[in-house]
Design an enzyme around this catalytic site. Structure first.
Site, short mmCIF file in Angstrom:
data_model
loop_
_atom_site.label_atom_id
_atom_site.label_comp_id
_atom_site.label_asym_id
_atom_site.label_seq_id
_atom_site.Cartn_x
_atom_site.Cartn_y
_atom_site.Cartn_z
N SER A 1 59.21 89.99 -32.64
CA SER A 1 58.72 88.64 -32.12
C SER A 1 59.13 88.94 -30.32
CB SER A 1 59.98 87.26 -32.54
OG SER A 1 59.55 86.46 -32.42
N ASP B 1 52.48 84.62 -40.98
CA ASP B 1 54.02 84.61 -40.08
C ASP B 1 53.62 82.47 -40.04
OD1 ASP B 1 55.36 84.55 -38.36
OD2 ASP B 1 55.25 86.13 -37.34
N HIS C 1 57.88 86.25 -41.02
CA HIS C 1 57.94 86.06 -39.96
C HIS C 1 59.50 87.11 -39.61
CE1 HIS C 1 58.48 85.73 -35.24
NE2 HIS C 1 59.96 86.06 -35.01
#
Length: 320
Positions: A138, A263, A291
């Site tokens: 991320s 996502d 995610h």
């Protein structure tokens, strides 16, 4: 350069929110021997590292996501998988994320590559012949890919992996303000507020701490906190300069990017096209996965973490 993933979501985790939440909240943390190291920085601050594995084996540096740490379930999982492979893993905590507020008024952000560079310098100085690789999740993936794309001659890493990367920070912020994804924004903003209040509870705050109570979106947080603390004009200036998408075409290191089209942190319009990628980058897209999810297994009592397995398979090619 862009390929379809073989990941298949199981029937009991079939949508993006289930994938995301299970991976973040319910995954069991493996029991792995972890060692801590504190690096004192030239500017008077510090970085905390968490190590897994032993010996003089290859080292994989891990960059966590927003407000993550060694306790993040994906982080503890990959640290264990790396040690099981016979390598060493080292998770670099961004400033203030290891459980103790960092000393300086500044913190970390999505485009801050300097501390990662410092860690790589130290590792290479210690063991110049040890193969190095890196994984970024991320926000940490954005940092990693930006760093890779700004290196004219990269002599540190044999390979790299980015997972669920917010390629375009403005689009990511806008997505997280939408109805279907707002729950994640609420949760993350709450954690960020707590972190800032803890950090400045006993010293002067360089921004209006009372105004922080009213912050509800990433745009508001980045305008109030991230931008002024790190030298940006405003949130848009920060997003524009820090988004990694613009740097992907310049990456020269063998790099795998794993991303799911569903996502909830990023709209599909922000996913890079082949024109955005260098010949060294492979973007592997799945239809499902959420995610930092990518959880598999036929039944809830028969869990498999496809993501860890895929990362290790890729790194084996370069680390042996």
């Amino acid at each position: 350069m862009i390929i379809s993933s073989d990941f298949q979501a199981p029937w009991w985790l079939s949508n993006s929110h289930l994938q995301t939440i299970w991976g973040a909240r319910f995954r069991t943390r493996p029991k792995t021997l972890l060692l801590w190291e504190r690096l004192e920085l030239p500017d008077g601050d510090f970085l905390d590292l968490t190590w897994s594995g032993q010996g003089k084996s290859p080292i994989v540096v891990i960059l966590h996501g927003l407000e993550g740490s060694y306790r993040s379930r994906y982080a503890s999982g990959i640290l264990a998988a790396i040690a099981h492979q016979g390598w060493r893993g080292v998770l670099m905590h961004f400033r203030g994320c290891s459980g103790e507020p960092n000393r300086l008024n500044r913190g970390y952000h999505s485009g801050d590559t300097a501390d990662f560079q410092t860690v790589l310098n130290i590792l290479q100085e210690r063991e110049p012949n040890t193969p190095l690789a890196a994984i970024g999740y991320s926000l940490g993936g954005n940092v990693l890919l930006k760093w890779l794309g700004t290196q004219i001659k990269q002599n540190y890493l044999k390979s790299a992996v980015g997972i669920s990367v917010p390629f375009d920070l403005q689009q990511a912020a806008q997505q997280l303000a939408q109805k279907d994804s707002k729950i994640y924004q609420i949760s993350l903003i709450r954690v960020l507020k707590h972190s800032m209040h803890r950090k400045f509870s006993n010293k002067n705050c360089p921004f209006n701490l009372k105004a922080l109570r009213k912050v509800q979106t990433f745009e508001e947080f980045d305008n109030l906190v991230t931008a002024p603390l790190h030298g940006f004009r405003d949130a848009y200036d920060y997003w524009q300069q820090s988004s990694c998408k613009q740097f992907l075409a310049k990456i020269k290191t063998p790099t795998l990017i794993l991303h799911s089209k569903d996502d909830p942190f990023l709209p599909q319009t922000a996913i890079p096209s082949e024109a955005d990628l260098s010949d060294s980058v492979q973007l592997e897209l799945s239809q499902q996965g959420g995610h930092v999810g990518f959880v598999s297994g036929s039944f809830p009592w028969n869990m498999e973490y496809w993501l860890d397995q895929r990362i290790i398979r890729f790194l084996q090619t370069y680390l042996g």
